[in-house]
Motif scaffolding. Structure first.
Motif, PDB file in Angstrom:
ATOM      1  N   VAL A   4       0.840  -1.204   0.000  1.00  0.00           N
ATOM      2  CA  VAL A   4       0.000   0.000   0.000  1.00  0.00           C
ATOM      3  C   VAL A   4       0.875   1.254   0.000  1.00  0.00           C
ATOM      4  N   THR A   5       1.894   1.258   0.833  1.00  0.00           N
ATOM      5  CA  THR A   5       2.793   2.410   0.902  1.00  0.00           C
ATOM      6  C   THR A   5       3.535   2.602  -0.408  1.00  0.00           C
ATOM      7  N   THR A   7       2.575   1.687  -3.413  1.00  0.00           N
ATOM      8  CA  THR A   7       1.616   2.175  -4.406  1.00  0.00           C
ATOM      9  C   THR A   7       1.328   3.661  -4.206  1.00  0.00           C
TER      10      THR A   7
END
Length: 75
Positions: A4-5, A7
């Motif tokens: 997530v980070t 992305t």
């Protein structure tokens, strides 16, 4: 969490690239080498990353940035 980070960082980078496009010359002034990178500038980095020398390196970022103080530099 890592994915997530990562992305989010990709999205931020693309947004900044679009936003800074009209300020190209100003961005170049903040690059220690005083020029924009070329595809040839990546040759040594790519050769290193595909070599056996990286057999014990994982999860790292290799900036080929011409010496710009931060890839997230906002002018």
């Amino acid at each position: 969490m890592y994915a997530v980070t990562k992305t989010a960082l990709f999205g931020l980078t693309k947004a900044l690239a679009a936003e800074l496009t009209p300020k190209k010359e100003e961005v170049k002034l903040h690059t220690l080498l005083g020029r924009f990178g070329k595809a040839d500038d990546m040759d040594a980095a790519v050769a290193f990353l595909v070599s056996d020398d990286v057999s014990y390196i994982t999860g790292e970022v290799l900036p080929v940035s011409g010496g710009i103080p931060s890839r997230l530099l906002i002018i």
